[in-house]
Design an enzyme around this catalytic site. Structure first.
Site, PDB file in Angstrom:
ATOM      1  N   PHE A  25       0.834  -1.206   0.000  1.00  0.00           N
ATOM      2  CA  PHE A  25       0.000   0.000   0.000  1.00  0.00           C
ATOM      3  C   PHE A  25       0.866   1.252   0.000  1.00  0.00           C
ATOM      4  O   PHE A  25       0.503   2.280   0.548  1.00  0.00           O
ATOM      5  CB  PHE A  25      -0.934  -0.016   1.219  1.00  0.00           C
ATOM      6  CG  PHE A  25      -1.671  -1.319   1.358  1.00  0.00           C
ATOM      7  CD1 PHE A  25      -2.844  -1.538   0.642  1.00  0.00           C
ATOM      8  CD2 PHE A  25      -1.171  -2.332   2.160  1.00  0.00           C
ATOM      9  CE1 PHE A  25      -3.516  -2.746   0.754  1.00  0.00           C
ATOM     10  CE2 PHE A  25      -1.842  -3.545   2.270  1.00  0.00           C
ATOM     11  CZ  PHE A  25      -3.009  -3.761   1.566  1.00  0.00           C
ATOM     12  N   GLY A  51       6.470  -3.211  10.062  1.00  0.00           N
ATOM     13  CA  GLY A  51       5.365  -3.432   9.147  1.00  0.00           C
ATOM     14  C   GLY A  51       5.865  -3.661   7.738  1.00  0.00           C
ATOM     15  O   GLY A  51       5.704  -2.815   6.864  1.00  0.00           O
ATOM     16  N   SER A  57       8.035  -1.727   0.790  1.00  0.00           N
ATOM     17  CA  SER A  57       8.882  -0.680   1.389  1.00  0.00           C
ATOM     18  C   SER A  57      10.274  -1.223   1.692  1.00  0.00           C
ATOM     19  O   SER A  57      11.268  -0.487   1.641  1.00  0.00           O
ATOM     20  CB  SER A  57       8.242  -0.134   2.670  1.00  0.00           C
ATOM     21  OG  SER A  57       8.018  -1.178   3.610  1.00  0.00           O
ATOM     22  N   ASP A  76       8.228  -7.494  11.631  1.00  0.00           N
ATOM     23  CA  ASP A  76       6.825  -7.799  11.310  1.00  0.00           C
ATOM     24  C   ASP A  76       6.510  -9.193  11.853  1.00  0.00           C
ATOM     25  O   ASP A  76       7.288 -10.114  11.635  1.00  0.00           O
ATOM     26  CB  ASP A  76       6.610  -7.752   9.783  1.00  0.00           C
ATOM     27  CG  ASP A  76       5.131  -7.673   9.396  1.00  0.00           C
ATOM     28  OD1 ASP A  76       4.324  -8.422   9.979  1.00  0.00           O
ATOM     29  OD2 ASP A  76       4.805  -6.880   8.500  1.00  0.00           O
ATOM     30  N   GLY A  80      -0.294 -10.267   9.703  1.00  0.00           N
ATOM     31  CA  GLY A  80      -1.238  -9.276   9.199  1.00  0.00           C
ATOM     32  C   GLY A  80      -1.776  -8.387  10.306  1.00  0.00           C
ATOM     33  O   GLY A  80      -1.872  -8.812  11.457  1.00  0.00           O
ATOM     34  N   ASP A 146       5.152   1.634   9.924  1.00  0.00           N
ATOM     35  CA  ASP A 146       4.016   1.312   9.036  1.00  0.00           C
ATOM     36  C   ASP A 146       3.382   0.012   9.520  1.00  0.00           C
ATOM     37  O   ASP A 146       3.128  -0.905   8.757  1.00  0.00           O
ATOM     38  CB  ASP A 146       4.521   1.185   7.590  1.00  0.00           C
ATOM     39  CG  ASP A 146       3.377   1.103   6.584  1.00  0.00           C
ATOM     40  OD1 ASP A 146       2.255   1.534   6.915  1.00  0.00           O
ATOM     41  OD2 ASP A 146       3.626   0.622   5.465  1.00  0.00           O
ATOM     42  N   HIS A 149      -2.692  -0.225  12.529  1.00  0.00           N
ATOM     43  CA  HIS A 149      -3.285   1.106  12.490  1.00  0.00           C
ATOM     44  C   HIS A 149      -4.275   1.368  13.611  1.00  0.00           C
ATOM     45  O   HIS A 149      -4.991   2.368  13.591  1.00  0.00           O
ATOM     46  CB  HIS A 149      -3.948   1.331  11.129  1.00  0.00           C
ATOM     47  CG  HIS A 149      -2.944   1.566  10.045  1.00  0.00           C
ATOM     48  ND1 HIS A 149      -1.704   0.972  10.043  1.00  0.00           N
ATOM     49  CD2 HIS A 149      -2.974   2.340   8.941  1.00  0.00           C
ATOM     50  CE1 HIS A 149      -1.029   1.369   8.979  1.00  0.00           C
ATOM     51  NE2 HIS A 149      -1.785   2.201   8.285  1.00  0.00           N
ATOM     52  N   ASP A 175       0.821   6.609   6.322  1.00  0.00           N
ATOM     53  CA  ASP A 175      -0.631   6.727   6.465  1.00  0.00           C
ATOM     54  C   ASP A 175      -1.046   7.878   7.378  1.00  0.00           C
ATOM     55  O   ASP A 175      -1.859   7.712   8.296  1.00  0.00           O
ATOM     56  CB  ASP A 175      -1.243   5.395   6.936  1.00  0.00           C
ATOM     57  CG  ASP A 175      -0.952   4.271   5.954  1.00  0.00           C
ATOM     58  OD1 ASP A 175      -1.208   4.450   4.755  1.00  0.00           O
ATOM     59  OD2 ASP A 175      -0.419   3.222   6.382  1.00  0.00           O
TER      60      ASP A 175
HETATM   61 MG    MG Z   1       0.885   1.835   5.390  1.00  0.00          MG
END
Ligand code: MG
Length: 217
Positions: A25, A51, A57, A76, A80, A146, A149, A175
């Protein structure tokens, strides 16, 4: 053009992978901005991202680290975030491991690292942010947040990793939506905290990527 003005590097690298084909994303302009800042931050120390998902990235940052001879730590748990779970808006059935009944992004992440030739640069840390941070003591040239959220997840990422950014180093947060109608407010909330702390200088926002520099003191 704000974006070009923002960039320090005069030349962008060519990847051995089709970067746009990697699930993720991240907008290309955000990717270039990450690459650019990471390349400069290599003078100060390694970079850590929280993330990684399928590694989009990671390729931008990893390429910069490859050039500067630094490591990229890629944190990470690869299960998910909230929004990637079955039934949620960003769930991707290709990333669901039916054997474990869990999301598993690590398989594609490793595939990306291998295709990008970054296995000698990137250190995957398959763990939750607090677990990875618990005994962390290496000063970092750049941190890219990242991760999850939710407010709790974003807060944990900020609390765990912002203190490790060296003076002059970069804290980048993905974000950032100053307008609540555009997206969730957790990343924006930690971006605001970083500025309110007085410890970070606002270098600007590239699309939704907030870029801050750690100040002296
Ligand atoms: Mg993001």
């Amino acid at each position: 053009n704000n974006f070009l003005h923002f960039l320090m590097a005069d030349k962008m690298p060519e990847f051995t992978v089709d970067i746009d084909a990697i699930k993720g994303f991240l907008d290309p302009q955000e990717g270039w901005a990450l690459y650019d800042r990471c390349l400069a931050a290599g003078e100060l120390g390694p970079t850590l991202e929280i993330g990684s998902y399928c590694g989009k990235s990671t390729v931008y940052l990893g390429e910069a680290c490859r050039i500067s001879g630094r490591s990229l730590f890629a944190v990470d748990h690869h299960r998910g975030s909230e929004e990637h779970q079955p039934g949620e808006f960003y769930h991707d059935p290709e990333l669901f491991d039916s054997a474990s009944g869990l999301v598993d992004t690590f398989r594609l992440f490793r595939q990306t690292l291998r295709a990008a030739g970054l296995e000698q640069v990137v250190v995957p840390i398959v763990a939750a942010t607090q677990v990875a941070a618990r005994d962390w003591s290496t000063p970092l040239g750049m941190v890219f947040i990242d991760g999850g959220h939710s407010f709790d997840a974003a807060q944990a990422d900020y609390d765990c990793w912002a203190p490790h950014v060296r003076v002059g180093g970069i804290l980048a947060i993905h974000d950032i939506f100053p307008n609540p109608n555009d997206g969730g407010q957790a990343p924006y909330s930690i971006w605001q905290q970083a500025i309110a702390s007085g410890l970070f200088e606002d270098l600007g926002i590239v699309r939704t990527l907030g870029v801050l520099r750690r100040k002296d003191g």
